[in-house]
Design an enzyme around this catalytic site. Structure first.
Site, PDB file in Angstrom:
ATOM      1  N   LYS A  22       0.988  -1.029  -0.054  1.00  0.00           N
ATOM      2  CA  LYS A  22      -0.059   0.028   0.037  1.00  0.00           C
ATOM      3  C   LYS A  22       1.001   1.210   0.053  1.00  0.00           C
ATOM      4  O   LYS A  22       0.603   2.259  -0.969  1.00  0.00           O
ATOM      5  CB  LYS A  22      -0.929   0.087   1.123  1.00  0.00           C
ATOM      6  CG  LYS A  22      -1.463   1.336   1.550  1.00  0.00           C
ATOM      7  CD  LYS A  22      -2.440   1.237   2.532  1.00  0.00           C
ATOM      8  CE  LYS A  22      -1.722   1.478   4.076  1.00  0.00           C
ATOM      9  NZ  LYS A  22      -1.468   2.933   4.293  1.00  0.00           N
ATOM     10  N   ASN A  23       2.036   1.310   0.757  1.00  0.00           N
ATOM     11  CA  ASN A  23       2.900   2.573   0.902  1.00  0.00           C
ATOM     12  C   ASN A  23       3.578   2.689  -0.086  1.00  0.00           C
ATOM     13  O   ASN A  23       4.393   3.827  -0.098  1.00  0.00           O
ATOM     14  CB  ASN A  23       3.323   2.443   2.406  1.00  0.00           C
ATOM     15  CG  ASN A  23       2.365   2.687   3.513  1.00  0.00           C
ATOM     16  OD1 ASN A  23       1.156   3.033   3.114  1.00  0.00           O
ATOM     17  ND2 ASN A  23       2.655   2.514   4.700  1.00  0.00           N
ATOM     18  N   CYS A 118      -4.820  12.842  12.398  1.00  0.00           N
ATOM     19  CA  CYS A 118      -5.583  11.650  12.243  1.00  0.00           C
ATOM     20  C   CYS A 118      -5.325  10.812  13.619  1.00  0.00           C
ATOM     21  O   CYS A 118      -4.573  11.514  14.577  1.00  0.00           O
ATOM     22  CB  CYS A 118      -4.904  10.632  11.000  1.00  0.00           C
ATOM     23  SG  CYS A 118      -3.323  10.084  11.605  1.00  0.00           S
ATOM     24  N   ARG A 123       0.646  14.735  12.581  1.00  0.00           N
ATOM     25  CA  ARG A 123       1.179  14.716  11.062  1.00  0.00           C
ATOM     26  C   ARG A 123       1.258  16.001  10.670  1.00  0.00           C
ATOM     27  O   ARG A 123       0.567  15.975   9.475  1.00  0.00           O
ATOM     28  CB  ARG A 123       0.190  13.459  10.624  1.00  0.00           C
ATOM     29  CG  ARG A 123       0.051  12.316  11.629  1.00  0.00           C
ATOM     30  CD  ARG A 123      -0.467  11.272  10.867  1.00  0.00           C
ATOM     31  NE  ARG A 123       0.524  10.452  10.041  1.00  0.00           N
ATOM     32  CZ  ARG A 123       0.108   9.527   9.121  1.00  0.00           C
ATOM     33  NH1 ARG A 123      -1.210   9.154   9.026  1.00  0.00           N
ATOM     34  NH2 ARG A 123       0.868   9.197   8.304  1.00  0.00           N
ATOM     35  N   ASP A 308       4.503   0.490  12.069  1.00  0.00           N
ATOM     36  CA  ASP A 308       3.492  -0.034  11.437  1.00  0.00           C
ATOM     37  C   ASP A 308       3.220  -1.509  11.903  1.00  0.00           C
ATOM     38  O   ASP A 308       1.952  -2.017  11.625  1.00  0.00           O
ATOM     39  CB  ASP A 308       3.288   0.130   9.778  1.00  0.00           C
ATOM     40  CG  ASP A 308       3.204   1.486   9.517  1.00  0.00           C
ATOM     41  OD1 ASP A 308       3.635   1.708   8.318  1.00  0.00           O
ATOM     42  OD2 ASP A 308       2.899   2.235  10.272  1.00  0.00           O
ATOM     43  N   ARG A 400      -8.418  -0.214   4.421  1.00  0.00           N
ATOM     44  CA  ARG A 400      -7.768   0.696   3.888  1.00  0.00           C
ATOM     45  C   ARG A 400      -6.304  -0.014   3.554  1.00  0.00           C
ATOM     46  O   ARG A 400      -5.963   0.320   2.628  1.00  0.00           O
ATOM     47  CB  ARG A 400      -7.588   1.774   4.677  1.00  0.00           C
ATOM     48  CG  ARG A 400      -8.711   2.769   4.881  1.00  0.00           C
ATOM     49  CD  ARG A 400      -8.152   4.041   6.071  1.00  0.00           C
ATOM     50  NE  ARG A 400      -7.038   4.560   5.302  1.00  0.00           N
ATOM     51  CZ  ARG A 400      -6.427   5.639   5.985  1.00  0.00           C
ATOM     52  NH1 ARG A 400      -6.827   6.016   6.917  1.00  0.00           N
ATOM     53  NH2 ARG A 400      -5.441   6.341   5.252  1.00  0.00           N
TER      54      ARG A 400
HETATM   55  C1  EPZ Z   1       4.414   7.109   6.199  1.00  0.00           C
HETATM   56  O1  EPZ Z   1       3.647   7.918   6.744  1.00  0.00           O
HETATM   57  C2  EPZ Z   1       3.467   5.742   6.143  1.00  0.00           C
HETATM   58  N1  EPZ Z   1       2.195   6.082   5.267  1.00  0.00           N
HETATM   59  C3  EPZ Z   1       2.693   5.287   7.585  1.00  0.00           C
HETATM   60  O2  EPZ Z   1       2.015   4.176   7.269  1.00  0.00           O
HETATM   61  C4  EPZ Z   1       4.311   5.083   8.450  1.00  0.00           C
HETATM   62  O3  EPZ Z   1       3.559   5.024   9.790  1.00  0.00           O
HETATM   63  C5  EPZ Z   1       5.197   6.243   8.358  1.00  0.00           C
HETATM   64  O4  EPZ Z   1       5.374   6.552   6.965  1.00  0.00           O
HETATM   65  C6  EPZ Z   1       6.228   5.893   9.396  1.00  0.00           C
HETATM   66  O5  EPZ Z   1       6.895   4.890   8.737  1.00  0.00           O
HETATM   67  C7  EPZ Z   1       2.448   6.004   3.924  1.00  0.00           C
HETATM   68  O6  EPZ Z   1       3.639   5.669   3.475  1.00  0.00           O
HETATM   69  C8  EPZ Z   1       1.341   6.409   3.074  1.00  0.00           C
HETATM   70  P1  EPZ Z   1       6.589  10.257   8.342  1.00  0.00           P
HETATM   71  P2  EPZ Z   1       4.305   9.609   6.808  1.00  0.00           P
HETATM   72  O7  EPZ Z   1       6.450  11.551   7.410  1.00  0.00           O
HETATM   73  O8  EPZ Z   1       5.087   9.663   5.337  1.00  0.00           O
HETATM   74  C9  EPZ Z   1       6.269  13.516  11.918  1.00  0.00           C
HETATM   75  C10 EPZ Z   1       0.082   3.021   7.668  1.00  0.00           C
HETATM   76  O9  EPZ Z   1      -0.210   2.196   8.601  1.00  0.00           O
HETATM   77  N2  EPZ Z   1       6.506  14.565  10.761  1.00  0.00           N
HETATM   78  O10 EPZ Z   1       7.561   9.327   8.314  1.00  0.00           O
HETATM   79  O11 EPZ Z   1       3.073  10.600   7.021  1.00  0.00           O
HETATM   80  C11 EPZ Z   1       5.209  12.606  11.882  1.00  0.00           C
HETATM   81  O12 EPZ Z   1       4.117  13.410  12.438  1.00  0.00           O
HETATM   82  C12 EPZ Z   1       0.660   4.320   7.743  1.00  0.00           C
HETATM   83  O13 EPZ Z   1       0.356   2.311   6.667  1.00  0.00           O
HETATM   84  C13 EPZ Z   1       6.837  16.067  11.080  1.00  0.00           C
HETATM   85  O14 EPZ Z   1       6.684  16.222  12.263  1.00  0.00           O
HETATM   86  O15 EPZ Z   1       5.425   9.416   7.896  1.00  0.00           O
HETATM   87  C14 EPZ Z   1       5.354  11.432  12.444  1.00  0.00           C
HETATM   88  O16 EPZ Z   1       5.433  11.511  13.760  1.00  0.00           O
HETATM   89  C15 EPZ Z   1       0.316   4.926   9.033  1.00  0.00           C
HETATM   90  N3  EPZ Z   1       6.726  16.803  10.274  1.00  0.00           N
HETATM   91  C16 EPZ Z   1       6.734  11.217  11.967  1.00  0.00           C
HETATM   92  O17 EPZ Z   1       7.413  12.432  11.547  1.00  0.00           O
HETATM   93  C17 EPZ Z   1       6.520  16.438   8.806  1.00  0.00           C
HETATM   94  O18 EPZ Z   1       6.596  17.173   7.833  1.00  0.00           O
HETATM   95  C18 EPZ Z   1       6.776  10.276  10.819  1.00  0.00           C
HETATM   96  O19 EPZ Z   1       6.198  10.775   9.866  1.00  0.00           O
HETATM   97  C19 EPZ Z   1       6.315  15.039   8.618  1.00  0.00           C
HETATM   98  C20 EPZ Z   1       6.488  14.200   9.297  1.00  0.00           C
END
Ligand code: EPZ
Length: 421
Positions: A22-23, A118, A123, A308, A400
């Site tokens: 998915k990701n 969410c 996020r 995850d 999802r």
């Molecule tokens: C991706 O989300 C995945 N989603 C998530 O999977 C996964 O949990 C996450 O990476 C971490 O591995 C997809 O790929 C579609 P991040 P993403 O940016 O890109 C903070 C699932 O269950 N952050 O690495 O949104 C954020 O708040 C989903 O399949 C900032 O602060 O994750 C979080 O605490 C859930 N500022 C942490 O970093 C930003 O600009 C990780 O976020 C971006 C992120």
């Protein structure tokens, strides 16, 4: 609203086919915005998130043709009509923000709604914005939308990420392929989905080096072309189904599973008393004794233990022999499965980002509620081992990220059914 009812106590035996990630698909699909020529994705998963991304891209004028029951997606952005990603779609799925980089790169403008928080956390998108501004984008937040423009196009730059954000790395990686000059992403995310995206972009003509390491270098080109790309295996679905025989007993072979996708997860399974064997078709999993051992888990960016898989691991540790401590370091609120597992008789104490799980002999089936995608599947897994019946409601969260979960689990002997009410 549908629910899923699981009756515990039946050992599982057989094979489960693991789908495309998915990701990975959610970042590969927006890559079509970088070229007017078609992008064909094979091994695509059949999930509601993919339908949401399809709707978003179609709202921009992208043509999306689904074939072979959704396993093949052909996308073409030769007739774009908009560069605005609407709140109504973005609020349903954060990954919608992955159109920002490609739209800026090829159309030099984008209006993308902030995803909003969410269940698992606020996020924000500050890392995405800072990175794209370093490449010359002008981005302003107005009425909940990011208004971005890059007059004359993006420029290559050194882009240090304060945190190895997966989404920010993906947005910058896509944006840099058409920027003028060279971009170096520092502290890039190293997840396999990033490596898969880089492979796809390279087959479209992008010049990328270092994906999968913390430093990725992209030499901008004028034009990207057509490509056909197989979506990488879903390591989170893989890890989820690898746990099923650990809960219920028996032996399950996960077809398409690869050790390199789940390295740190397998290390923890080994410590918990679980055998994982590579076969010519995937990974075979069986617990060594009739009760797993307690282990401590800390979630990290790849190649560390994946956030995850934290909920699924916690559910398994609820009946392990001993006390486990889980630390969630990626998201600020990702223990919502704990109260639901406690309803099933688990002994869990949550304090901030730490959860202490004292193993009990057996969980008891109960009506429970899904709160987010991975929490919902942890409740299904818990139901496989619990005494009696577990009914998981609000399973739209589940759909999802897990295609045909009841077919896949009943195919190895689980007593599981979906009911509509
Ligand atoms: C991706 O989300 C995945 N989603 C998530 O999977 C996964 O949990 C996450 O990476 C971490 O591995 C997809 O790929 C579609 P991040 P993403 O940016 O890109 C903070 C699932 O269950 N952050 O690495 O949104 C954020 O708040 C989903 O399949 C900032 O602060 O994750 C979080 O605490 C859930 N500022 C942490 O970093 C930003 O600009 C990780 O976020 C971006 C992120």
């Amino acid at each position: 609203m549908d629910s899923i009812v699981v009756t515990g106590g039946t050992p599982l035996n057989g094979q489960i086919a693991i789908a495309g990630a998915k990701n990975a698909a959610l970042t590969l699909m927006p890559a079509t915005l970088l070229s007017e020529e078609p992008l064909t994705l094979t091994n695509a998963p059949r999930l509601s998130d993919i339908a949401t991304m399809t709707a978003l891209l179609q709202s921009l004028g992208v043509e999306v043709t689904s074939m072979q029951d959704g396993k093949v997606q052909v996308l073409s952005s030769h007739a774009m009509t908009s560069t605005t990603a609407d709140y109504e779609i973005v609020r349903k799925m954060r990954a919608s923000n992955l159109v920002l980089g490609p739209l800026l790169a090829r159309h030099h403008r984008a209006v993308v709604s902030l995803p909003g928080g969410c269940a698992i956390g606020a996020r924000p998108m500050d890392i995405h914005v800072t990175a794209l501004e370093a490449m010359g984008a002008e981005i302003e937040l107005k009425d909940g939308y990011l208004h971005a423009k890059a007059p004359g196009g993006l420029k290559g730059a050194k882009v240090p990420l304060r945190f190895a954000s997966v989404g920010a790395t993906e947005n910058v990686l896509m944006a840099a392929t058409l920027a003028k000059g060279t971009t170096v992403i520092e502290n890039a995310a190293r997840e396999p989905e990033i490596v898969d995206l880089a492979k796809c972009l390279r087959s479209m003509g992008a010049q990328i080096e270092g994906e999968g390491t913390a430093t990725v270098t992209i030499q901008g080109v004028d034009h990207l072309g057509a490509a056909t790309h197989p979506v990488v295996t879903d390591r989170i679905e893989l890890g989820t189904y690898m746990l099923a025989p650990v809960f219920a007993g028996g032996e399950v072979e996960c077809l398409g599973g690869r050790l390199d996708l789940v390295g740190s997860f397998v290390e923890k399974l080994d410590a918990a008393g679980v055998d994982v064997t590579e076969t010519k078709d995937g990974l075979k999993v069986k617990r060594r004794t009739d009760r797993a051992k307690a282990v401590d888990v800390t979630t990290e960016v790849f190649p560390g233990f994946p956030t995850d898989l934290q909920a699924q691991m916690m559910a398994m540790l609820c009946t392990a022999d001993g006390t486990s401590v889980l630390e969630e370091k990626i998201f600020e609120n990702r223990f919502m499965h704990a109260p639901e597992l406690i309803r099933m008789g688990a002994d869990i104490e949550v304090q901030g980002g730490m959860a202490t799980v004292r193993g009990v002999e057996r969980l008891k089936g109960a009506p429970v509620m899904a709160t987010d995608l991975r929490a919902s599947v942890s409740l299904i897994l818990a139901g496989l081992a619990a005494e009696g019946e577990t009914k998981v409601s609000r399973i739209y969260h589940l759909d999802r990220g897990y295609e045909h979960i009841e077919e896949k689990l009943s195919g190895v002997g689980a007593k599981i059914e979906r009911i509509s009410e």
